[in-house]
Design a protein around this motif. Structure first.
Motif, PDB file in Angstrom:
ATOM      1  N   LYS A  29      -2.008   3.242  10.918  1.00  0.00           N
ATOM      2  CA  LYS A  29      -1.025   3.173   9.883  1.00  0.00           C
ATOM      3  C   LYS A  29      -1.147   2.056   9.302  1.00  0.00           C
ATOM      4  CE  LYS A  29       3.911   3.415   9.445  1.00  0.00           C
ATOM      5  NZ  LYS A  29       5.293   3.211  10.146  1.00  0.00           N
ATOM      6  N   GLU A  30      -1.181   0.980   9.946  1.00  0.00           N
ATOM      7  CA  GLU A  30      -1.177  -0.607   9.490  1.00  0.00           C
ATOM      8  C   GLU A  30      -2.381  -0.625   8.383  1.00  0.00           C
ATOM      9  OE1 GLU A  30      -0.682  -3.596  12.216  1.00  0.00           O
ATOM     10  OE2 GLU A  30       1.424  -2.559  12.731  1.00  0.00           O
ATOM     11  N   ARG A  31      -3.459  -0.231   8.720  1.00  0.00           N
ATOM     12  CA  ARG A  31      -4.647  -0.338   7.875  1.00  0.00           C
ATOM     13  C   ARG A  31      -4.466   0.585   6.559  1.00  0.00           C
ATOM     14  NH1 ARG A  31      -8.105  -3.315   6.906  1.00  0.00           N
ATOM     15  NH2 ARG A  31     -10.055  -1.945   7.163  1.00  0.00           N
ATOM     16  N   VAL A  32      -3.933   1.812   6.899  1.00  0.00           N
ATOM     17  CA  VAL A  32      -3.589   2.569   5.643  1.00  0.00           C
ATOM     18  C   VAL A  32      -2.639   1.902   4.750  1.00  0.00           C
ATOM     19  CG1 VAL A  32      -2.669   4.700   4.740  1.00  0.00           C
ATOM     20  CG2 VAL A  32      -4.228   4.717   6.661  1.00  0.00           C
ATOM     21  N   GLU A  33      -1.728   1.260   5.262  1.00  0.00           N
ATOM     22  CA  GLU A  33      -0.751   0.747   4.399  1.00  0.00           C
ATOM     23  C   GLU A  33      -1.157  -0.386   3.585  1.00  0.00           C
ATOM     24  OE1 GLU A  33       3.312   0.443   5.904  1.00  0.00           O
ATOM     25  OE2 GLU A  33       3.411  -1.510   5.111  1.00  0.00           O
ATOM     26  N   GLU A  34      -1.993  -1.178   4.440  1.00  0.00           N
ATOM     27  CA  GLU A  34      -2.509  -2.478   3.764  1.00  0.00           C
ATOM     28  C   GLU A  34      -3.457  -1.942   2.535  1.00  0.00           C
ATOM     29  OE1 GLU A  34      -5.635  -5.298   5.791  1.00  0.00           O
ATOM     30  OE2 GLU A  34      -3.978  -4.859   7.198  1.00  0.00           O
ATOM     31  N   ASN A  35      -4.293  -0.902   2.884  1.00  0.00           N
ATOM     32  CA  ASN A  35      -5.261  -0.567   1.711  1.00  0.00           C
ATOM     33  C   ASN A  35      -4.423   0.166   0.778  1.00  0.00           C
ATOM     34  OD1 ASN A  35      -7.455  -1.134   3.015  1.00  0.00           O
ATOM     35  ND2 ASN A  35      -8.170   0.804   3.727  1.00  0.00           N
ATOM     36  N   THR A  36      -3.567   0.674   0.831  1.00  0.00           N
ATOM     37  CA  THR A  36      -2.810   1.353  -0.077  1.00  0.00           C
ATOM     38  C   THR A  36      -1.963   0.256  -1.013  1.00  0.00           C
ATOM     39  OG1 THR A  36      -2.197   2.917   1.247  1.00  0.00           O
ATOM     40  CG2 THR A  36      -0.834   3.026  -0.831  1.00  0.00           C
ATOM     41  N   ASN A  37      -1.428  -0.667  -0.350  1.00  0.00           N
ATOM     42  CA  ASN A  37      -0.906  -1.907  -1.030  1.00  0.00           C
ATOM     43  C   ASN A  37      -1.937  -2.679  -2.006  1.00  0.00           C
ATOM     44  OD1 ASN A  37       1.329  -1.526   0.129  1.00  0.00           O
ATOM     45  ND2 ASN A  37       1.451  -3.412   1.365  1.00  0.00           N
ATOM     46  N   SER A  38      -3.105  -2.731  -1.328  1.00  0.00           N
ATOM     47  CA  SER A  38      -4.149  -3.527  -2.307  1.00  0.00           C
ATOM     48  C   SER A  38      -4.653  -2.505  -3.377  1.00  0.00           C
ATOM     49  CB  SER A  38      -5.283  -3.871  -1.399  1.00  0.00           C
ATOM     50  OG  SER A  38      -6.537  -4.121  -2.089  1.00  0.00           O
ATOM     51  N   PRO A  55       0.857  -4.962 -12.465  1.00  0.00           N
ATOM     52  CA  PRO A  55       0.777  -4.955 -10.938  1.00  0.00           C
ATOM     53  C   PRO A  55       2.203  -4.316 -10.582  1.00  0.00           C
ATOM     54  CG  PRO A  55       0.737  -7.102 -11.695  1.00  0.00           C
ATOM     55  CD  PRO A  55       1.117  -6.482 -12.910  1.00  0.00           C
ATOM     56  N   ARG A  56       2.130  -3.911  -9.139  1.00  0.00           N
ATOM     57  CA  ARG A  56       3.352  -3.313  -8.677  1.00  0.00           C
ATOM     58  C   ARG A  56       4.737  -4.179  -8.635  1.00  0.00           C
ATOM     59  NH1 ARG A  56       1.912  -1.160  -2.998  1.00  0.00           N
ATOM     60  NH2 ARG A  56       3.841  -2.072  -2.143  1.00  0.00           N
ATOM     61  N   THR A  57       4.311  -5.480  -8.715  1.00  0.00           N
ATOM     62  CA  THR A  57       5.470  -6.653  -8.542  1.00  0.00           C
ATOM     63  C   THR A  57       5.973  -6.937  -9.900  1.00  0.00           C
ATOM     64  OG1 THR A  57       3.393  -8.105  -8.429  1.00  0.00           O
ATOM     65  CG2 THR A  57       4.720  -7.781  -6.169  1.00  0.00           C
TER      66      THR A  57
HETATM   67  C1  LIG Z   1       2.762  -3.335   1.853  1.00  0.00           C
HETATM   68  O1  LIG Z   1       3.845  -3.687   0.601  1.00  0.00           O
HETATM   69  C2  LIG Z   1       5.102  -3.378   1.019  1.00  0.00           C
HETATM   70  C3  LIG Z   1       5.722  -3.565  -0.203  1.00  0.00           C
HETATM   71  O2  LIG Z   1       5.544  -4.795  -0.988  1.00  0.00           O
HETATM   72  C4  LIG Z   1       5.276  -4.540   2.032  1.00  0.00           C
HETATM   73  O3  LIG Z   1       6.589  -4.590   2.591  1.00  0.00           O
HETATM   74  C5  LIG Z   1       4.680  -4.214   3.379  1.00  0.00           C
HETATM   75  O4  LIG Z   1       4.783  -5.231   4.436  1.00  0.00           O
HETATM   76  C6  LIG Z   1       3.109  -4.178   2.917  1.00  0.00           C
HETATM   77  N1  LIG Z   1       2.317  -3.699   4.077  1.00  0.00           N
HETATM   78  C7  LIG Z   1       1.408  -4.347   4.404  1.00  0.00           C
HETATM   79  C8  LIG Z   1       0.571  -3.913   5.802  1.00  0.00           C
HETATM   80  O5  LIG Z   1       0.686  -5.276   3.955  1.00  0.00           O
END
Ligand SMILES: *[C@@H]1O[C@H](CO)[C@@H](O)[C@H](O)[C@H]1NC(C)=O
Length: 813
Positions: A29-38, A55-57
């Motif tokens: 789950k963490e890896r997926v989220e990291e990847n999605t974030n990037s 960018p998303r920010t």
């Molecule tokens: C992904 O981005 C969200 C929103 O910016 C942040 O809350 C979250 O911690 C990030 N997750 C990872 C795994 O970097």
């Protein structure tokens, strides 16, 4: 005792990480989220611009493209930046867009005699969003007409960070490649190159400027104003032209506008401020091409260059085509190559309409959140700015509605969910997070000044007692259906990752093709996601049940139980909150009204919550909720019939009050009467289903050769007033109708099965043919279609729910 239990549970869950996930699931789950974030850091566009990225920010780098016809004095007045319907382009939009790493767009600017193509690539890498590049190509439309185009590309910085031109600066212009460097807290260090194509032809003469080079300027614009780049740069060039005109030589400005409307080739920095808006301008004769390449210093892998950009583009285009075919299977269904391209453009424009929105919105919170509107009706509006919020959302129209709408979003996410399951879950989650502590979510999300600039002041304020059809539930239902049909497991079973789950997580790369379906492939992740949205959705449902409840005791009604609903926010001739705006209702608006469409949405939502609770209830703790949904839905269905079915009209109808104050039916056949069928609330053998199908098939009621009309042709209000939801054809409800028929009545034996099949087949064909032929003729898909001529009308491009035509072509419901 309770507290002790609570402590044990908390301890237990902290040991496990997230509740219900095994350590290797958690790692994944963490890896997926990291990847999605990037991958999403640069993954979305500024849908309101012809081309631009952000960018998303919120505080970061914004870019954008502008151009104008430099062969005419008037060309400058028509400078392009944001998509405007009034620009009169002869069609524009994405031909291909995968939502993450590749997009190709066509802009047919007939009035400026130029056809522009933008091709975008993102190369993921590092934690700061990786590299991206865009190739901009232009070609005159009419070769016999003068063809000189002035093109600008800008970089603007909001918040912390800095930028500098690192090319050798000159007051004559910059040699290609132009270089810029900078940094921001979220993007880290980056560099940018603007690179001329080899075959470009530039006008030679300039006034103290070398127009074969890149003209430039660095300006300081106040915080929060980068989005006004067009106004700022337009004004700058206007001033620059004024300075250059010699007295008595004004005519020269009209005959050689390209020499006058240029950037000034200097840094304009005052009072110790530094420039935060850099713009680069190129003036071209005829056809042209140039690349803009953004490189993140953090991604050390193969750097994106003009050469690799070209290679990536052709690889990605082939990948897109193959994935499109595999996902939607249009060729197998007999569609032509041209129709497949049409389908690609529908998907791509929905995807290209995605964006991150940030900022404050305007809300009137002057009343307790659960207070009934009746107690403060007629009081003045007390609007206030909220604290800034963020929303990741699709948009109904890049030109006219470039912001999020609750009513539209569920429809958008049905299409996106079929293309990129996980991206869509991200959007849905963003909306779910927008549900406040009372369960309310604003139906129109107008976040920040840029979004607000597109909305007339009288429509900006949102009210915490106003609802909108809960269509997100439609998209979530499709996700739950996909997840369950993929795993077909019993409810007590939690299928974790295979033994090598840890390895799966470690091997996950940024451009892994499975990045689009991790929440589908791994049941544990899917259940975890449902777990995370469930409490919010339940709160939203409870908010509906409390604030939109219909009064029914005192109006001489004979309900079967207490379930009854009424949209708040009625005005004479309108019920904007229902989404069906001017669809006829009881007049005048009154507290005794009951609305059949809201009752149908509520019954549907209740069933979905039951499905979710059932899917995630691993330990029986949600049994109480499940029982509650079962019993409430039963009551809702009983009252749908008891309160809303009219034997006289053979239709589901609203109720209003008569002169004596008694509840009576007010019947206007149309989309409202379809919902119980479209949402699958009627059993296949119900005679009411038969009556609805008869109404659909009848030429004098809903049937037209182009799709189902919103209001029956026989209704006295048909085509009256604003003619918005009083006749014209809308694709969202037509899709829902096909969905209802396909999922519930087409393949279920019953007295109406054959009739359902006939309607489904013919209606599907009519809708596809009409929207497709409109697109071929005009280059656009529209907000709605005329039921007499089939012509598209009102807003265009309208690539929100009209893109559901693709799911109709693919028969994905
Ligand atoms: C992904 O981005 C969200 C929103 O910016 C942040 O809350 C979250 O911690 C990030 N997750 C990872 C795994 O970097």
């Amino acid at each position: 005792m309770r507290l002790l239990w609570f402590c044990i549970v908390v301890l237990f869950s902290s040991l496990l990480g997230t509740w219900g996930l095994t350590p290797s699931d958690q790692l994944l789950k963490e890896r997926v989220e990291e990847n999605t974030n990037s991958s999403l850091l640069w993954g979305t566009y500024r849908p309101n611009l012809y081309f631009g990225t952000r960018p998303r920010t919120p505080d970061s780098l914004m870019t954008g493209l502008m151009w104008f016809d430099a062969s005419h004095f008037q060309g400058f007045q028509r400078m392009r930046h944001a998509c405007e319907q009034g620009d009169g382009l002869a069609g524009y939009g994405y031909q291909k867009h995968d939502g993450r790493a590749f997009a190709k767009q066509h802009l047919n600017d007939e009035p400026s005699n130029v056809e522009i193509t933008t091709e975008f690539i993102k190369v993921p890498g590092g934690k700061e969003g990786g590299d991206w590049g865009v190739r901009i190509h232009g070609k005159p439309i009419h070769s016999h007409l003068p063809a000189m185009t002035s093109v600008l590309f800008y970089f603007g910085l909001e918040g912390e960070g800095s930028m500098d031109i690192t090319s050798r600066m000159s007051s004559k212009g910059l040699a290609s490649p132009v270089k810029l460097e900078g940094d921001t807290p979220d993007l880290g260090d980056f560099e940018v190159e603007v690179i001329d194509g080899l075959l470009n032809d530039h006008p030679r003469q300039g006034l103290d400027q070398d127009l074969t080079k890149t003209q430039w300027v660095g300006l300081q614009v106040p915080e929060g104003n980068v989005w006004r780049a067009k106004e700022v740069l337009h004004e700058h060039m206007m001033q620059s032209a004024r300075k250059k005109v010699q007295p008595g030589q004004e005519d020269d400005l009209f005959s050689h506008p390209h020499m006058y409307f240029t950037l000034e080739n200097r840094l304009v920095e005052e009072n110790d401020e530094i420039a935060n808006l850099y713009a680069f301008q190129k003036v071209f004769n005829g056809e042209f091409q140039f690349d803009v390449i953004y490189r993140s210093t953090a991604s050390n892998d193969a750097k994106l260059t003009s050469e690799t950009l070209g290679e990536w583009l052709s690889v990605k285009e082939k990948d897109f085509d193959a994935r499109f075919d595999a996902t939607f299977g249009l060729k197998e269904k007999g569609f032509s190559q041209e129709q497949v391209q049409f389908g690609q453009s529908l998907l791509s424009n929905l995807v290209g309409g995605l964006g991150y929105f940030h900022g404050a919105s305007v809300v009137d919170r002057s009343h307790p959140p659960m207070q009934d509107e009746e107690s403060f009706a007629g009081e003045p509006i007390r609007a206030q700015l909220t604290s800034p919020q963020s929303l990741f959302t699709a948009t109904p129209s890049r030109s006219f509605f470039p912001r999020g709408f609750y009513w539209d979003e569920g429809f958008h996410q049905m299409l996106l969910g079929n293309w990129d399951n996980d991206l869509s879950l991200n959007v849905i989650k963003s909306w779910v997070n927008a549900i406040d502590e009372n369960g309310w979510v604003a139906r129109e999300q107008i976040l920040g000044d840029e979004a607000r600039s597109k909305v007339p002041a009288e429509f900006q304020t949102q009210f915490p007692h106003y609802a909108n059809p809960p269509t997100l539930y439609l998209a979530i239902k499709q996700y739950v259906d996909r997840l369950t049909s993929k795993h077909q497991t019993g409810k007590k079973q939690m299928a974790g990752l295979p033994i090598n789950g840890q390895q799966v997580a470690m091997d996950l790369t940024l451009d892994d093709p499975h990045m689009t379906s991790m929440y589908l492939d791994h049941l544990a992740l899917g259940q975890d996601w449902l777990n995370s949205v469930y409490p919010h959705l339940r709160r939203n449902w409870q908010w509906f049940r409390q604030t939109q409840r219909g009064h029914q005791d005192s109006f001489g009604r004979s309900p079967a139980n207490n379930e009854a609903y009424r949209w708040r926010g009625r005005t004479p001739d309108h019920c904007l909150t229902s989404g069906l705006d001017d669809y006829p209702r009881g007049e005048p608006p009154n507290v005794g009204e009951l609305h059949a469409d809201l009752m149908s949405w509520m019954a549907f939502a209740t069933q979905l919550l039951k499905d979710i609770a059932t899917a995630i209830d691993v330990d029986g703790s949600l049994q109480q909720d499940i029982d509650e949904y079962t019993h409430i839905k039963k009551d809702m269905l009983a009252n749908l019939d008891a309160l809303h079915w009219s034997d006289v009209h053979q239709a589901y109808c609203d109720q209003t009050l008569n002169d004596e104050g008694y509840g009576v039916h007010v019947c206007h056949k149309g989309y409202l009467s379809l919902l119980p069928m479209a949402l699958g609330l009627l059993p296949a053998e119900s005679p009411k289903l038969g009556a609805i199908l008869d109404m659909i098939e009848n030429d004098e009621e809903l049937w037209s050769p182009y799709g189902l009309r919103s209001l029956s042709k026989s209704d006295p209000f048909y085509n009256t007033g604003e003619v918005y939801w009083r006749g014209p054809i809308w694709i969202n409800i037509n899709y829902l109708t096909l969905q209802g028929l396909y999922n519930n009545y087409l393949r279920t034996p019953g007295p109406y099965q054959e009739q359902a099949q006939t309607i489904y087949t013919q209606l599907r064909e009519n809708l596809i043919n009409n929207v497709y032929s409109g697109y071929k003729n005009t280059g656009y898909v529209f907000e709605q279609y005329n039921d007499n001529t089939g012509k598209g009308q009102r807003i265009h491009p309208f690539t929100g729910w009209t893109t559901l035509i693709l799911l109709i072509m693919a028969e994905k419901y």
